[in-house]
Design a protein around this motif. Structure first.
Motif, PDB file in Angstrom:
ATOM      1  N   ASN A   1      38.683  56.536  43.823  1.00  0.00           N
ATOM      2  CA  ASN A   1      37.694  55.480  43.678  1.00  0.00           C
ATOM      3  C   ASN A   1      38.049  54.652  42.453  1.00  0.00           C
ATOM      4  O   ASN A   1      37.897  55.093  41.330  1.00  0.00           O
ATOM      5  CB  ASN A   1      36.295  56.085  43.536  1.00  0.00           C
ATOM      6  CG  ASN A   1      35.219  55.030  43.492  1.00  0.00           C
ATOM      7  OD1 ASN A   1      35.505  53.834  43.513  1.00  0.00           O
ATOM      8  ND2 ASN A   1      33.974  55.469  43.433  1.00  0.00           N
ATOM      9  N   ASN A   2      38.538  53.437  42.666  1.00  0.00           N
ATOM     10  CA  ASN A   2      38.920  52.564  41.567  1.00  0.00           C
ATOM     11  C   ASN A   2      37.779  51.662  41.119  1.00  0.00           C
ATOM     12  O   ASN A   2      37.952  50.846  40.230  1.00  0.00           O
ATOM     13  CB  ASN A   2      40.125  51.693  41.968  1.00  0.00           C
ATOM     14  CG  ASN A   2      41.381  52.522  42.088  1.00  0.00           C
ATOM     15  OD1 ASN A   2      41.525  53.540  41.417  1.00  0.00           O
ATOM     16  ND2 ASN A   2      42.289  52.101  42.944  1.00  0.00           N
ATOM     17  N   ALA A   3      36.625  51.791  41.741  1.00  0.00           N
ATOM     18  CA  ALA A   3      35.488  50.956  41.368  1.00  0.00           C
ATOM     19  C   ALA A   3      35.005  51.346  39.975  1.00  0.00           C
ATOM     20  O   ALA A   3      34.898  52.520  39.657  1.00  0.00           O
ATOM     21  CB  ALA A   3      34.372  51.105  42.379  1.00  0.00           C
ATOM     22  N   GLN A   4      34.734  50.342  39.176  1.00  0.00           N
ATOM     23  CA  GLN A   4      34.232  50.593  37.837  1.00  0.00           C
ATOM     24  C   GLN A   4      32.728  50.395  37.820  1.00  0.00           C
ATOM     25  O   GLN A   4      32.168  49.669  38.635  1.00  0.00           O
ATOM     26  CB  GLN A   4      34.891  49.648  36.845  1.00  0.00           C
ATOM     27  CG  GLN A   4      36.372  49.902  36.688  1.00  0.00           C
ATOM     28  CD  GLN A   4      36.982  49.033  35.603  1.00  0.00           C
ATOM     29  OE1 GLN A   4      36.295  48.278  34.939  1.00  0.00           O
ATOM     30  NE2 GLN A   4      38.278  49.132  35.441  1.00  0.00           N
ATOM     31  N   ALA A   5      32.090  51.038  36.876  1.00  0.00           N
ATOM     32  CA  ALA A   5      30.643  50.875  36.716  1.00  0.00           C
ATOM     33  C   ALA A   5      30.353  49.430  36.324  1.00  0.00           C
ATOM     34  O   ALA A   5      31.146  48.790  35.626  1.00  0.00           O
ATOM     35  CB  ALA A   5      30.135  51.824  35.641  1.00  0.00           C
ATOM     36  N   PRO A   6      29.219  48.895  36.776  1.00  0.00           N
ATOM     37  CA  PRO A   6      28.859  47.525  36.406  1.00  0.00           C
ATOM     38  C   PRO A   6      28.713  47.377  34.891  1.00  0.00           C
ATOM     39  O   PRO A   6      28.341  48.313  34.195  1.00  0.00           O
ATOM     40  CB  PRO A   6      27.510  47.307  37.091  1.00  0.00           C
ATOM     41  CG  PRO A   6      27.424  48.353  38.141  1.00  0.00           C
ATOM     42  CD  PRO A   6      28.245  49.511  37.654  1.00  0.00           C
ATOM     43  N   VAL A   7      29.008  46.186  34.403  1.00  0.00           N
ATOM     44  CA  VAL A   7      28.810  45.861  32.990  1.00  0.00           C
ATOM     45  C   VAL A   7      27.322  45.634  32.806  1.00  0.00           C
ATOM     46  O   VAL A   7      26.718  44.828  33.505  1.00  0.00           O
ATOM     47  CB  VAL A   7      29.609  44.594  32.599  1.00  0.00           C
ATOM     48  CG1 VAL A   7      29.317  44.206  31.157  1.00  0.00           C
ATOM     49  CG2 VAL A   7      31.096  44.809  32.813  1.00  0.00           C
TER      50      VAL A   7
ATOM     51  N   ALA B   1      25.007  40.490  39.517  1.00  0.00           N
ATOM     52  CA  ALA B   1      25.915  39.411  39.902  1.00  0.00           C
ATOM     53  C   ALA B   1      27.343  39.950  39.913  1.00  0.00           C
ATOM     54  O   ALA B   1      27.656  40.916  39.212  1.00  0.00           O
ATOM     55  CB  ALA B   1      25.808  38.238  38.940  1.00  0.00           C
ATOM     56  N   THR B   2      28.194  39.318  40.704  1.00  0.00           N
ATOM     57  CA  THR B   2      29.604  39.687  40.782  1.00  0.00           C
ATOM     58  C   THR B   2      30.442  38.457  40.491  1.00  0.00           C
ATOM     59  O   THR B   2      30.193  37.380  41.040  1.00  0.00           O
ATOM     60  CB  THR B   2      29.946  40.225  42.191  1.00  0.00           C
ATOM     61  OG1 THR B   2      29.122  41.363  42.458  1.00  0.00           O
ATOM     62  CG2 THR B   2      31.407  40.639  42.280  1.00  0.00           C
ATOM     63  N   CYS B   3      31.447  38.613  39.645  1.00  0.00           N
ATOM     64  CA  CYS B   3      32.343  37.505  39.317  1.00  0.00           C
ATOM     65  C   CYS B   3      33.163  37.132  40.550  1.00  0.00           C
ATOM     66  O   CYS B   3      33.801  37.992  41.147  1.00  0.00           O
ATOM     67  CB  CYS B   3      33.276  37.898  38.173  1.00  0.00           C
ATOM     68  SG  CYS B   3      34.503  36.615  37.806  1.00  0.00           S
ATOM     69  N   PRO B   4      33.177  35.849  40.921  1.00  0.00           N
ATOM     70  CA  PRO B   4      33.948  35.434  42.094  1.00  0.00           C
ATOM     71  C   PRO B   4      35.459  35.478  41.865  1.00  0.00           C
ATOM     72  O   PRO B   4      36.220  35.495  42.832  1.00  0.00           O
ATOM     73  CB  PRO B   4      33.472  34.006  42.358  1.00  0.00           C
ATOM     74  CG  PRO B   4      32.973  33.512  41.046  1.00  0.00           C
ATOM     75  CD  PRO B   4      32.438  34.725  40.336  1.00  0.00           C
TER      76      PRO B   4
ATOM     77  N   CYS C   1      37.278  37.851  39.568  1.00  0.00           N
ATOM     78  CA  CYS C   1      37.871  39.169  39.375  1.00  0.00           C
ATOM     79  C   CYS C   1      37.074  40.307  40.004  1.00  0.00           C
ATOM     80  O   CYS C   1      37.534  41.441  40.034  1.00  0.00           O
ATOM     81  CB  CYS C   1      38.080  39.443  37.885  1.00  0.00           C
ATOM     82  SG  CYS C   1      36.549  39.589  36.931  1.00  0.00           S
ATOM     83  N   GLY C   2      35.862  40.016  40.484  1.00  0.00           N
ATOM     84  CA  GLY C   2      35.067  41.037  41.136  1.00  0.00           C
ATOM     85  C   GLY C   2      34.301  41.955  40.194  1.00  0.00           C
ATOM     86  O   GLY C   2      33.667  42.901  40.646  1.00  0.00           O
ATOM     87  N   THR C   3      34.353  41.679  38.891  1.00  0.00           N
ATOM     88  CA  THR C   3      33.601  42.501  37.948  1.00  0.00           C
ATOM     89  C   THR C   3      32.115  42.374  38.259  1.00  0.00           C
ATOM     90  O   THR C   3      31.610  41.271  38.461  1.00  0.00           O
ATOM     91  CB  THR C   3      33.869  42.064  36.493  1.00  0.00           C
ATOM     92  OG1 THR C   3      35.265  42.216  36.227  1.00  0.00           O
ATOM     93  CG2 THR C   3      33.067  42.888  35.494  1.00  0.00           C
ATOM     94  N   GLN C   4      31.435  43.504  38.287  1.00  0.00           N
ATOM     95  CA  GLN C   4      30.009  43.505  38.578  1.00  0.00           C
ATOM     96  C   GLN C   4      29.214  43.597  37.285  1.00  0.00           C
ATOM     97  O   GLN C   4      29.600  44.313  36.363  1.00  0.00           O
ATOM     98  CB  GLN C   4      29.664  44.672  39.495  1.00  0.00           C
ATOM     99  CG  GLN C   4      30.310  44.548  40.848  1.00  0.00           C
ATOM    100  CD  GLN C   4      29.949  45.714  41.750  1.00  0.00           C
ATOM    101  OE1 GLN C   4      29.309  46.669  41.344  1.00  0.00           O
ATOM    102  NE2 GLN C   4      30.375  45.622  42.999  1.00  0.00           N
ATOM    103  N   TYR C   5      28.132  42.849  37.240  1.00  0.00           N
ATOM    104  CA  TYR C   5      27.246  42.817  36.082  1.00  0.00           C
ATOM    105  C   TYR C   5      25.842  43.153  36.548  1.00  0.00           C
ATOM    106  O   TYR C   5      25.452  42.808  37.660  1.00  0.00           O
ATOM    107  CB  TYR C   5      27.243  41.419  35.453  1.00  0.00           C
ATOM    108  CG  TYR C   5      28.572  41.030  34.863  1.00  0.00           C
ATOM    109  CD1 TYR C   5      28.829  41.226  33.510  1.00  0.00           C
ATOM    110  CD2 TYR C   5      29.581  40.479  35.649  1.00  0.00           C
ATOM    111  CE1 TYR C   5      30.052  40.878  32.957  1.00  0.00           C
ATOM    112  CE2 TYR C   5      30.805  40.133  35.103  1.00  0.00           C
ATOM    113  CZ  TYR C   5      31.031  40.336  33.757  1.00  0.00           C
ATOM    114  OH  TYR C   5      32.237  39.998  33.212  1.00  0.00           O
ATOM    115  N   GLN C   6      25.085  43.828  35.680  1.00  0.00           N
ATOM    116  CA  GLN C   6      23.680  44.091  35.979  1.00  0.00           C
ATOM    117  C   GLN C   6      22.898  44.083  34.679  1.00  0.00           C
ATOM    118  O   GLN C   6      23.429  44.376  33.611  1.00  0.00           O
ATOM    119  CB  GLN C   6      23.494  45.409  36.702  1.00  0.00           C
ATOM    120  CG  GLN C   6      23.731  46.637  35.868  1.00  0.00           C
ATOM    121  CD  GLN C   6      23.529  47.923  36.683  1.00  0.00           C
ATOM    122  OE1 GLN C   6      23.652  47.913  37.889  1.00  0.00           O
ATOM    123  NE2 GLN C   6      23.230  48.995  35.993  1.00  0.00           N
ATOM    124  N   LEU C   7      21.625  43.741  34.792  1.00  0.00           N
ATOM    125  CA  LEU C   7      20.763  43.737  33.624  1.00  0.00           C
ATOM    126  C   LEU C   7      20.367  45.169  33.281  1.00  0.00           C
ATOM    127  O   LEU C   7      20.156  45.998  34.177  1.00  0.00           O
ATOM    128  CB  LEU C   7      19.502  42.908  33.905  1.00  0.00           C
ATOM    129  CG  LEU C   7      19.723  41.418  34.086  1.00  0.00           C
ATOM    130  CD1 LEU C   7      18.411  40.738  34.433  1.00  0.00           C
ATOM    131  CD2 LEU C   7      20.351  40.787  32.861  1.00  0.00           C
TER     132      LEU C   7
END
Length: 65
Positions: A4-10, A45-48, A50-56
């Protein structure tokens, strides 16, 4: 074996808003044009680019101007 290469959301706090990517913690070599992210739809939100995911962060409230 599953990898699993998915990283935790920022996780962002109120003082980190407005949200944008690339964020200051990203290495320079992975930069792309700065994109502001709309966090008003569920706090995610997800960066269009690089795909980095962000959450509050829990309890963070978005305040309008």
């Amino acid at each position: 074996m599953t990898t699993n290469n998915a990283q935790a959301p920022v996780e962002l706090k109120a003082e980190d808003l407005p949200a944008y990517c690339p964020n200051p913690n990203m290495p320079l070599w992975s930069s792309h044009p700065k994109v502001f992210l709309d966090m008003s739809h569920g706090g995610k939100a997800t960066c269009p680019y690089c795909g980095t995911q962000y959450q509050l962060a829990p309890g963070t409230v978005i305040k309008g101007h």
